[in-house]
Design an enzyme around this catalytic site. Structure first.
Site, PDB file in Angstrom:
ATOM      1  N   PRO A 211      31.993  46.597  42.138  1.00  0.00           N
ATOM      2  CA  PRO A 211      30.562  46.928  41.998  1.00  0.00           C
ATOM      3  C   PRO A 211      30.315  47.528  40.610  1.00  0.00           C
ATOM      4  O   PRO A 211      30.443  48.725  40.409  1.00  0.00           O
ATOM      5  CB  PRO A 211      30.336  47.957  43.112  1.00  0.00           C
ATOM      6  CG  PRO A 211      31.670  48.602  43.295  1.00  0.00           C
ATOM      7  CD  PRO A 211      32.703  47.570  42.982  1.00  0.00           C
TER       8      PRO A 211
ATOM      9  N   ASP B  31      33.363  50.219  36.698  1.00  0.00           N
ATOM     10  CA  ASP B  31      33.486  50.116  38.150  1.00  0.00           C
ATOM     11  C   ASP B  31      32.892  51.376  38.763  1.00  0.00           C
ATOM     12  O   ASP B  31      33.423  52.474  38.583  1.00  0.00           O
ATOM     13  CB  ASP B  31      34.964  49.961  38.528  1.00  0.00           C
ATOM     14  CG  ASP B  31      35.185  49.713  40.006  1.00  0.00           C
ATOM     15  OD1 ASP B  31      34.280  49.995  40.807  1.00  0.00           O
ATOM     16  OD2 ASP B  31      36.294  49.258  40.360  1.00  0.00           O
ATOM     17  N   HIS B  32      31.798  51.220  39.513  1.00  0.00           N
ATOM     18  CA  HIS B  32      31.091  52.391  40.057  1.00  0.00           C
ATOM     19  C   HIS B  32      31.888  53.074  41.165  1.00  0.00           C
ATOM     20  O   HIS B  32      31.527  54.181  41.605  1.00  0.00           O
ATOM     21  CB  HIS B  32      29.715  51.978  40.586  1.00  0.00           C
ATOM     22  CG  HIS B  32      28.621  52.916  40.198  1.00  0.00           C
ATOM     23  ND1 HIS B  32      28.754  54.287  40.284  1.00  0.00           N
ATOM     24  CD2 HIS B  32      27.373  52.694  39.721  1.00  0.00           C
ATOM     25  CE1 HIS B  32      27.628  54.864  39.888  1.00  0.00           C
ATOM     26  NE2 HIS B  32      26.780  53.923  39.524  1.00  0.00           N
ATOM     27  N   ARG B  33      32.986  52.468  41.602  1.00  0.00           N
ATOM     28  CA  ARG B  33      33.818  53.120  42.615  1.00  0.00           C
ATOM     29  C   ARG B  33      34.652  54.246  42.029  1.00  0.00           C
ATOM     30  O   ARG B  33      35.025  55.182  42.743  1.00  0.00           O
ATOM     31  CB  ARG B  33      34.745  52.100  43.280  1.00  0.00           C
ATOM     32  CG  ARG B  33      34.048  51.009  44.075  1.00  0.00           C
ATOM     33  CD  ARG B  33      35.042  49.977  44.566  1.00  0.00           C
ATOM     34  NE  ARG B  33      35.712  49.292  43.443  1.00  0.00           N
ATOM     35  CZ  ARG B  33      36.664  48.371  43.594  1.00  0.00           C
ATOM     36  NH1 ARG B  33      37.075  48.032  44.825  1.00  0.00           N
ATOM     37  NH2 ARG B  33      37.205  47.794  42.543  1.00  0.00           N
TER      38      ARG B  33
END
Length: 458
Positions: free
Chosen positions: A251, A428-430
């Site tokens: 994401p 990566d938004h994680r």
């Protein structure tokens, strides 16, 4: 009696499970020596020549050019002579010793302990073994051996001296037999210009053109004729798989900023005037600033791994292997500068140049093209300002650099023409939130705008 040795396709690099056969360098019935290249293969990372670990006569070629072979599957079968045949051949070679004494003396004097240059991961000749191998002096006749039945026979043909797979490919495309080409490089090495000259000297007659009377295939959706179909393989296949997986699993989010690079450009111009050969490139400076930013924001130098039970964990690294996107004739590759966090801007510049040259010449080893933990993408060389780049899976971020342009810029209330570049970070938004990504990008931007302050601390 002979013993047949089956050579399995070795592991050509970390994470590689298959290779495509590009061209066989030997045929069934040919004699081969230990460490002689027998096939040219293309992996997802590079084109390499695979040397044989056995000596003998080629019995079976397991596959045709264009086919894909899995690692661990048979590649080539070689018939080895038994001990008596080997002893007889050794005796025959000893019988010619006096006639070739000058040659052997010359070879011993010029021998070095560097070992084989064709050793791949997990196998190959050692330094000691390599030192005992002899090359026939250029222009000297091949030594005559005596077979078991007493019939004289020539020694196995000397391997073609070609250093680059691109030269072999050029010769194949031009229809040039490399055995007939005299190399102009060191020790008779065949270069690109040698192949070009050989092709020009042939002047083959143009074949008659036969019109294609077969009806062209038509696409059922568009109604247009299909011009061509290109298999997705090699580097293009690897890029497609990695990009698809990145977009599917990660994401991603993007932040960007326009930066006044006037001071950095002036700094480098000053270095070039003083030390033209040692001035780092602008990309090397930006790479160094990015590495310093990763020290302050290590979340971006991570990757997300999924465990067998489906749970995930974020893996952080003690150091940075800096990848950078490089466009080559074979497609997009990402060479990796290992241990980049320990390097100065000058060291980074040297590695950027070295790995770029290897990648473009098709000489990069698989280890040179794997293992990066953060990637730098200089799409400014294509004349564009910005790009929504795709993260190099399985990394967590990629920093993009656009072209540097003269643009109007407000400086202390005045409008001036400044050198402006756009920096883009896809992450990566994680692994982190926008605050971390924005903090990293702002740090790099500030370093570009005021390089003197940050370089004093690096």
């Amino acid at each position: 009696m002979t013993v047949t040795r089956e050579f399995l396709l070795p592991d050509l690099g970390e994470g590689l499970t298959e290779a495509e056969l590009v061209r066989w360098l030997v045929a069934v019935g040919d004699s081969v020596a230990v460490d002689q290249p027998v096939v040219e293969v293309e992996t997802a990372k590079a084109v390499v020549e695979v040397p044989s670990p056995y000596a003998g006569v080629v019995a079976v070629l397991h596959g045709e050019p264009g086919e894909t072979v899995d690692v661990g599957r048979p590649l080539i079968s070689i018939d080895e002579a038994d001990a008596r045949a080997a002893t007889a051949q050794a005796d025959a070679r000893a019988a010619t010793a006096r006639a070739a004494e000058a040659y052997r003396t010359e070879e011993r004097a010029g021998a070095s302990g560097a070992g084989s240059g064709n050793v791949l991961i997990g196998y190959g000749t050692s330094e000691a073994a390599a030192s005992g191998r002899k090359r026939r002096r250029k222009g000297a006749p091949a030594p005559i051996l005596t077979a078991l039945n007493g019939t004289p026979t020539h020694a196995p043909k000397e391997a073609i001296r070609v250093g680059s797979p691109l030269v072999r490919r050029l010769a194949r495309d031009l229809g040039v037999d490399l055995h007939s080409v005299k190399g102009s490089g060191q020790d008779g090495l065949i270069l690109r210009r040698d192949v070009d000259l050989a092709a020009q000297s042939r002047h083959p007659a143009a074949p008659a053109t036969v019109p294609d009377l077969q009806p062209a295939a038509t696409d059922s959706v568009t109604g247009l004729g299909i011009a061509s179909r290109t298999p997705v393989r090699g580097v293009r296949k690897a890029v497609a798989q990695a990009m698809s997986r990145s977009r599917t699993e990660i994401p991603e989010a993007t932040v960007w900023v326009d930066v006044d690079a006037t001071e950095l450009v002036a700094l480098r111009e000053g270095l070039k005037r003083r030390e033209p050969e040692r001035a780092p490139s602008l990309l090397a400076f930006i790479a160094r600033f990015a590495l310093a930013g990763l020290e302050r924001h290590p979340e971006l130098n991570t990757r997300v791994e999924t465990k067998e039970d489906g749970s995930q964990e974020i893996v952080a690294f003690d150091g940075v292997n800096l990848g950078f996107a490089a466009q080559t004739e074979r497609g997009l590759v990402v060479p990796s500068i290992r241990g980049a966090h320990r390097m100065s801007a000058r060291n980074l510049d040297a590695e950027l140049r070295r790995l770029t040259a290897l990648a473009r010449d098709g000489k990069a080893a698989p280890a040179d093209l794997t293992g990066s933990t953060f990637t730098l993408n200089n799409y400014g060389v294509f004349g564009v300002d910005g790009s929504a780049a795709i993260i190099n899976y399985p990394e967590a971020a990629i920093l993009g650099v656009g072209r540097i342009l003269d643009r109007p810029w407000a400086v202390e209330g005045r409008l001036e023409v400044r050198k402006v570049v756009q920096l883009t970070l896809v992450f990566d938004h994680r692994v982190c939130d926008g605050g971390t990504a924005g903090g990293f990008l702002r740090f790099v931007a500030d370093a570009v705008e005021h390089p003197g302050g940050i370089l004093a601390d690096l």
